[in-house]
Design a protein around this motif. Structure first.
Motif, PDB file in Angstrom:
ATOM      1  N   ALA A  76      -8.447   4.153  20.679  1.00 52.22           N
ATOM      2  CA  ALA A  76      -7.255   3.821  21.465  1.00 52.22           C
ATOM      3  C   ALA A  76      -6.008   4.443  20.846  1.00 52.22           C
ATOM      4  O   ALA A  76      -5.176   5.047  21.546  1.00 52.22           O
ATOM      5  N   LYS A  77      -5.869   4.332  19.531  1.00 56.50           N
ATOM      6  CA  LYS A  77      -4.699   4.909  18.862  1.00 56.50           C
ATOM      7  C   LYS A  77      -4.719   6.435  18.959  1.00 56.50           C
ATOM      8  O   LYS A  77      -3.663   7.070  19.099  1.00 56.50           O
ATOM      9  N   TRP A  78      -5.898   7.014  18.870  1.00 57.47           N
ATOM     10  CA  TRP A  78      -6.010   8.465  19.011  1.00 57.47           C
ATOM     11  C   TRP A  78      -5.547   8.894  20.403  1.00 57.47           C
ATOM     12  O   TRP A  78      -4.772   9.854  20.542  1.00 57.47           O
ATOM     13  N   LEU A  79      -5.973   8.190  21.427  1.00 59.59           N
ATOM     14  CA  LEU A  79      -5.560   8.517  22.794  1.00 59.59           C
ATOM     15  C   LEU A  79      -4.057   8.322  22.986  1.00 59.59           C
ATOM     16  O   LEU A  79      -3.409   9.092  23.713  1.00 59.59           O
ATOM     17  N   GLU A  80      -3.513   7.298  22.357  1.00 60.58           N
ATOM     18  CA  GLU A  80      -2.068   7.089  22.439  1.00 60.58           C
ATOM     19  C   GLU A  80      -1.327   8.280  21.830  1.00 60.58           C
ATOM     20  O   GLU A  80      -0.352   8.780  22.404  1.00 60.58           O
ATOM     21  N   ALA A  81      -1.792   8.735  20.665  1.00 65.22           N
ATOM     22  CA  ALA A  81      -1.175   9.903  20.035  1.00 65.22           C
ATOM     23  C   ALA A  81      -1.282  11.127  20.936  1.00 65.22           C
ATOM     24  O   ALA A  81      -0.328  11.904  21.064  1.00 65.22           O
ATOM     25  N   VAL A  82      -2.423  11.303  21.577  1.00 69.97           N
ATOM     26  CA  VAL A  82      -2.603  12.432  22.497  1.00 69.97           C
ATOM     27  C   VAL A  82      -1.607  12.354  23.645  1.00 69.97           C
ATOM     28  O   VAL A  82      -0.975  13.354  24.018  1.00 69.97           O
ATOM     29  N   GLY A  83      -1.444  11.160  24.216  1.00 70.35           N
ATOM     30  CA  GLY A  83      -0.488  11.000  25.312  1.00 70.35           C
ATOM     31  C   GLY A  83       0.908  11.429  24.916  1.00 70.35           C
ATOM     32  O   GLY A  83       1.602  12.133  25.663  1.00 70.35           O
ATOM     33  N   TYR A  84       1.339  11.010  23.735  1.00 72.81           N
ATOM     34  CA  TYR A  84       2.674  11.384  23.264  1.00 72.81           C
ATOM     35  C   TYR A  84       2.773  12.872  22.951  1.00 72.81           C
ATOM     36  O   TYR A  84       3.770  13.523  23.278  1.00 72.81           O
ATOM     37  N   ILE A  85       1.753  13.420  22.298  1.00 70.94           N
ATOM     38  CA  ILE A  85       1.842  14.814  21.856  1.00 70.94           C
ATOM     39  C   ILE A  85       1.821  15.759  23.051  1.00 70.94           C
ATOM     40  O   ILE A  85       2.370  16.873  22.987  1.00 70.94           O
ATOM     41  N   LEU A  86       1.219  15.355  24.157  1.00 67.19           N
ATOM     42  CA  LEU A  86       1.219  16.199  25.355  1.00 67.19           C
ATOM     43  C   LEU A  86       2.596  16.279  25.993  1.00 67.19           C
ATOM     44  O   LEU A  86       2.872  17.196  26.779  1.00 67.19           O
ATOM     45  N   LEU A  87       3.464  15.320  25.672  1.00 66.14           N
ATOM     46  CA  LEU A  87       4.858  15.430  26.099  1.00 66.14           C
ATOM     47  C   LEU A  87       5.608  16.438  25.242  1.00 66.14           C
ATOM     48  O   LEU A  87       6.582  17.058  25.692  1.00 66.14           O
ATOM     49  N   TYR A  88       5.170  16.577  24.011  1.00 67.25           N
ATOM     50  CA  TYR A  88       5.772  17.549  23.101  1.00 67.25           C
ATOM     51  C   TYR A  88       5.344  18.962  23.462  1.00 67.25           C
ATOM     52  O   TYR A  88       6.158  19.883  23.531  1.00 67.25           O
ATOM     53  N   LYS A  89       4.048  19.132  23.702  1.00 66.38           N
ATOM     54  CA  LYS A  89       3.536  20.460  24.014  1.00 66.38           C
ATOM     55  C   LYS A  89       2.243  20.309  24.818  1.00 66.38           C
ATOM     56  O   LYS A  89       1.291  19.672  24.373  1.00 66.38           O
ATOM     57  N   LYS A  90       2.207  20.890  25.996  1.00 63.19           N
ATOM     58  CA  LYS A  90       1.030  20.792  26.848  1.00 63.19           C
ATOM     59  C   LYS A  90      -0.150  21.543  26.226  1.00 63.19           C
ATOM     60  O   LYS A  90       0.023  22.581  25.578  1.00 63.19           O
ATOM     61  N   CYS A 132      -7.882   2.421  10.247  1.00 62.70           N
ATOM     62  CA  CYS A 132      -6.733   2.075  11.096  1.00 62.70           C
ATOM     63  C   CYS A 132      -5.523   2.949  10.820  1.00 62.70           C
ATOM     64  O   CYS A 132      -4.729   3.241  11.723  1.00 62.70           O
ATOM     65  N   CYS A 133      -5.344   3.396   9.573  1.00 62.40           N
ATOM     66  CA  CYS A 133      -4.099   4.079   9.188  1.00 62.40           C
ATOM     67  C   CYS A 133      -3.954   5.499   9.736  1.00 62.40           C
ATOM     68  O   CYS A 133      -2.871   5.846  10.232  1.00 62.40           O
ATOM     69  N   PRO A 134      -4.964   6.378   9.654  1.00 64.16           N
ATOM     70  CA  PRO A 134      -4.752   7.751  10.120  1.00 64.16           C
ATOM     71  C   PRO A 134      -4.288   7.867  11.572  1.00 64.16           C
ATOM     72  O   PRO A 134      -3.292   8.544  11.842  1.00 64.16           O
ATOM     73  N   PRO A 135      -4.951   7.219  12.550  1.00 62.95           N
ATOM     74  CA  PRO A 135      -4.443   7.358  13.924  1.00 62.95           C
ATOM     75  C   PRO A 135      -3.128   6.620  14.143  1.00 62.95           C
ATOM     76  O   PRO A 135      -2.365   6.976  15.045  1.00 62.95           O
ATOM     77  N   ASN A 136      -2.843   5.615  13.321  1.00 61.30           N
ATOM     78  CA  ASN A 136      -1.550   4.938  13.426  1.00 61.30           C
ATOM     79  C   ASN A 136      -0.423   5.899  13.058  1.00 61.30           C
ATOM     80  O   ASN A 136       0.640   5.918  13.699  1.00 61.30           O
ATOM     81  N   LEU A 137      -0.631   6.698  12.003  1.00 62.68           N
ATOM     82  CA  LEU A 137       0.350   7.714  11.626  1.00 62.68           C
ATOM     83  C   LEU A 137       0.526   8.749  12.725  1.00 62.68           C
ATOM     84  O   LEU A 137       1.647   9.161  13.038  1.00 62.68           O
ATOM     85  N   ALA A 138      -0.591   9.178  13.302  1.00 60.35           N
ATOM     86  CA  ALA A 138      -0.519  10.199  14.353  1.00 60.35           C
ATOM     87  C   ALA A 138       0.296   9.708  15.535  1.00 60.35           C
ATOM     88  O   ALA A 138       1.158  10.422  16.061  1.00 60.35           O
ATOM     89  N   ARG A 139       0.060   8.476  15.968  1.00 66.42           N
ATOM     90  CA  ARG A 139       0.793   7.988  17.149  1.00 66.42           C
ATOM     91  C   ARG A 139       2.260   7.731  16.826  1.00 66.42           C
ATOM     92  O   ARG A 139       3.123   7.900  17.686  1.00 66.42           O
ATOM     93  N   LEU A 140       2.568   7.343  15.598  1.00 66.97           N
ATOM     94  CA  LEU A 140       3.967   7.133  15.230  1.00 66.97           C
ATOM     95  C   LEU A 140       4.734   8.450  15.251  1.00 66.97           C
ATOM     96  O   LEU A 140       5.803   8.548  15.878  1.00 66.97           O
ATOM     97  N   ILE A 141       4.225   9.462  14.565  1.00 66.68           N
ATOM     98  CA  ILE A 141       4.936  10.737  14.493  1.00 66.68           C
ATOM     99  C   ILE A 141       5.029  11.376  15.875  1.00 66.68           C
ATOM    100  O   ILE A 141       6.068  11.934  16.253  1.00 66.68           O
ATOM    101  N   ALA A 142       3.957  11.271  16.661  1.00 63.62           N
ATOM    102  CA  ALA A 142       3.964  11.865  18.000  1.00 63.62           C
ATOM    103  C   ALA A 142       4.992  11.213  18.920  1.00 63.62           C
ATOM    104  O   ALA A 142       5.464  11.837  19.873  1.00 63.62           O
ATOM    105  N   SER A 143       5.358   9.963  18.639  1.00 64.06           N
ATOM    106  CA  SER A 143       6.316   9.236  19.492  1.00 64.06           C
ATOM    107  C   SER A 143       7.684   9.123  18.842  1.00 64.06           C
ATOM    108  O   SER A 143       8.484   8.258  19.209  1.00 64.06           O
ATOM    109  N   LEU A 144       7.998  10.007  17.888  1.00 60.06           N
ATOM    110  CA  LEU A 144       9.186   9.853  17.061  1.00 60.06           C
ATOM    111  C   LEU A 144      10.483   9.773  17.864  1.00 60.06           C
ATOM    112  O   LEU A 144      11.404   9.038  17.497  1.00 60.06           O
ATOM    113  N   GLY A 145      10.574  10.529  18.948  1.00 61.96           N
ATOM    114  CA  GLY A 145      11.791  10.497  19.751  1.00 61.96           C
ATOM    115  C   GLY A 145      12.144   9.111  20.239  1.00 61.96           C
ATOM    116  O   GLY A 145      13.324   8.788  20.465  1.00 61.96           O
TER     117      GLY A 145
END
Length: 643
Positions: A78-92, A412-425
């Motif tokens: 779930a956290k991995w997918l959340e990070a993907v959702g955010y990162i696709l806003l950064y770059k398709k 739990c920590c690695p995908p949590n970091l990914a989703r945080l940085i991907a949603s930084l804005g």
């Protein structure tokens, strides 16, 4: 008087371009997300297996087998997918989106007709679901999946996962609540509360907000649900003989009666985030007062200088005020991430610099330290002092890894970091009816809600303290609130090259005017090297100092300064030189004079009475704390003796 609330800028409305954070976003997109996909599929050599994708395929009827891994393993996907959702806003990225779509198809197949979704119970028996809320994380996994559904919808416009999580939330809503026939309970591991508020904000369905409010209001009421559940099932209660008992879950008393942060640190800050979200949406002043009191306890008496929280390995937990050991710390990466979640929600209720200061402190230090420079190695625990021999031979420090790991059985920590940085804005700025507030100075382009106005931010944080903000577009009459960092000793501000003034309130400089196209503000914050002293009640840091510069905490590493870092002190009136070379583009290291206790003439005696050891002068090199352990394994220390 109408209360002013602040809405975070959507991730896609902040195009981040600055050298520091764009590099991190590229690492998330190009390294972390692909690496974590391989980990979720058990394809990382010599790494702890995840079993996560395999579990979903079994639950979907696509493969045979038994459930494997932690009971909450679904949350990693779930956290991995959340990070993907955010990162696709950064770059398709069509290939990444196709991979995500394929796994969402599997999730949809695994979901039960009534909306239930948890692979552990789908595989092991649906008749047992909701029977171990204390420890089995069904609602925790649901919370993460809800966040993923919202992020992926926002990132792609695709509704499949959003529809999945709406059905899941409806299933939960039909199961829990105050009504007769429903379960009167709450989650053992919090997060579903803030996820439900986000689902309410996304869909406009108020029942999701009411359910979040119910979980918070019900928590800790007598008779305690967890106690009844454990007794009913004939299970033993692991924490019964501990000091935590039900406060391990923040459930030993109603949330409005909790005055100090207790128990598992990640659960705690996830709960406090949900409390803040519900308080904002409902206007509940008693809940607001409770969460503010908890904030003061955590940030003024139980938080490390790096933004780490949770000082004890036992229970991954808070202990008591000012108990902040540096070498036995737990300081889970997820706890610092959760602290940022909480701080942003406090900022939504009240524009106050101390909340953004904590976001910045935890982000640049306690969170970034959890990942290697290339995004493929991770720390679960983030110590402020490390001796590799002690970590190998002292049980009290055995939880402290001396180098980042490829993956974890509990990851739990690695995908949590990914989703945080991907949603930084989402954490950098916010707006109200007539105000645009800038919390973090991250270079990029911000789409504002004021007509066609955009803000162009030019920043070289965290290395330099000069920031330019240019107004582009139609302009308009609105208030621009600019955070004055708590570490800044003064500042200067000019408008179009001329000195200007505004009003400074609660850590923000407010500038109200009819903004014109091409107006340019320049802010300068002197970035001095500062000696930090801890409250005298923090016994671990008494007589010691920690160096900071701007938002960054610095440390000594063995590779630069040799062994025996605990013997080192910094000279009282030492000057500082800034070194431009280092591990990272733009990195600023600190060179200064220090001393080291000389043991060469000590002999075989363990103790002596004819004077302290001689102090030899040495040059010290400090590097940003978040970068430690990127050049090999060795000693590290943040707090050193003040000579």
């Amino acid at each position: 008087m109408k209360k002013t609330f602040y809405t975070p800028i959507e991730v896609g409305d902040y195009k981040i371009t600055d050298n520091f954070w764009k590099a991190k976003l590229d690492i998330v997109k190009d390294k972390m997300i692909p690496y974590q996909w391989e980990a979720l599929n058990d394809r990382i050599a010599d790494a702890a297996p995840s079993h996560c994708i395999h579990n979903f395929k079994i639950a979907a009827g696509m493969e045979e087998g038994a459930f494997a891994g932690c009971v909450f393993q679904d949350s990693d996907l779930a956290k991995w997918l959340e990070a993907v959702g955010y990162i696709l806003l950064y770059k398709k990225d069509e290939e990444l989106e196709t991979i995500a779509d394929s796994v969402i198809d599997i999730i949809e197949k695994a979901q039960q007709p009534d909306g239930y979704l948890d692979t552990y119970y789908i595989i092991n028996g649906l008749d047992k679901r909701w029977t171990n809320l204390t420890d089995h994380h069904e609602l925790y996994c649901a919370g993460h999946m809800i966040e993923a559904g919202i992020a992926y919808y926002n990132g792609t416009g695709k509704e499949k996962l959003l529809e999945v999580v709406k059905r899941l939330a409806d299933c939960i809503d039909g199961t829990f609540g105050p009504e007769e026939g429903k379960i009167h309970a709450y989650p053992g591991h919090e997060i579903v509360e803030m996820a439900l508020v986000r689902l309410y904000e996304t869909t406009g369905q108020r029942r999701y907000l009411k359910l979040a409010q119910y979980f918070i209001d019900e928590r800790g009421k007598e008779p305690l649900y967890f106690k009844e559940e454990i007794e009913k099932n004939g299970r033993s209660f692991y924490w019964e003989r501990s000091l935590f008992q039900y406060q391990y879950y923040q459930a030993g008393k109603p949330v409005r009666e909790q005055k100090t942060a207790e128990g598992h640190a990640v659960r705690a800050v996830y709960l406090y985030s949900g409390m803040a979200s519900v308080a904002k949406e409902t206007g509940d002043e008693t809940l607001t007062a409770a969460v503010k009191e908890l904030w003061e306890n955590v940030t003024r008496r139980q938080m490390y200088i790096t933004g780490a929280i949770g000082s004890s390995d036992y229970g991954e937990a808070f202990t008591f005020d000012y108990d902040l050991p540096n070498d036995e710390i737990y300081g889970e990466t997820c706890a610092s991430v959760g602290l940022i979640f909480w701080a942003r929600r406090m900022l939504e209720m009240e524009l106050k610099g101390e909340y953004a200061d904590v976001i910045e402190r935890a982000l640049y230090n306690g969170c970034l330290s959890g990942m290697s420079q290339d995004g493929t190695r991770f720390f679960y625990v983030n110590p402020l002092e490390v001796n590799p021999e002690a970590c190998r031979k002292d049980q009290r420090k055995s939880h402290v890894a001396v180098e980042r790991q490829k993956w974890f059985g509990c990851a739990c920590c690695p995908p949590n970091l990914a989703r945080l940085i991907a949603s930084l804005g989402n954490y950098a700025c916010a707006f109200s009816e007539n105000t645009m507030a800038v919390h973090l100075y991250i270079g990029g382009e911000i789409k504002t809600p004021f007509g066609n106005t955009r803000l162009i931010v030019d920043s070289n944080f965290p290395w330099e303290g000069k920031v330019k903000i240019k107004v582009i577009g139609g302009g308009g009459n609105f208030n621009l609130a600019l955070r004055i960092p708590g570490w800044a000793r003064g500042y200067t501000v000019t408008l179009n090259g001329e000195p200007t003034e505004g009003s400074c309130r609660e850590g923000y400089l407010h500038l109200r005017r009819d903004w014109k196209d091409e107006d340019e503000l320049t802010l300068e914050f002197p970035m001095r090297v500062e000696k930090n002293y801890a409250n005298p009640n923090v016994k671990s840091d008494l007589g010691r100092v920690a160096l900071t510069r701007g938002p960054l905490v610095y440390c000594l590493e063995e590779i630069d300064n040799g062994k025996g870092l605990t013997k080192i002190g910094i000279k009282e009136h030492a000057g500082y030189q800034l070194a431009a070379d280092g591990m990272e583009a733009g990195e600023v290291d600190i060179i200064t004079q220090g001393t080291i206790a000389d043991d060469s003439g000590w002999g075989e005696s363990l103790y002596r009475f004819d004077g302290p050891p001689n102090l030899n002068e040495i040059m010290l090199k400090f590097v940003p704390y978040y970068l430690w352990n990127n050049r090999g394994t060795g000693e590290m220390i943040v707090w050193i003796k003040d000579c």
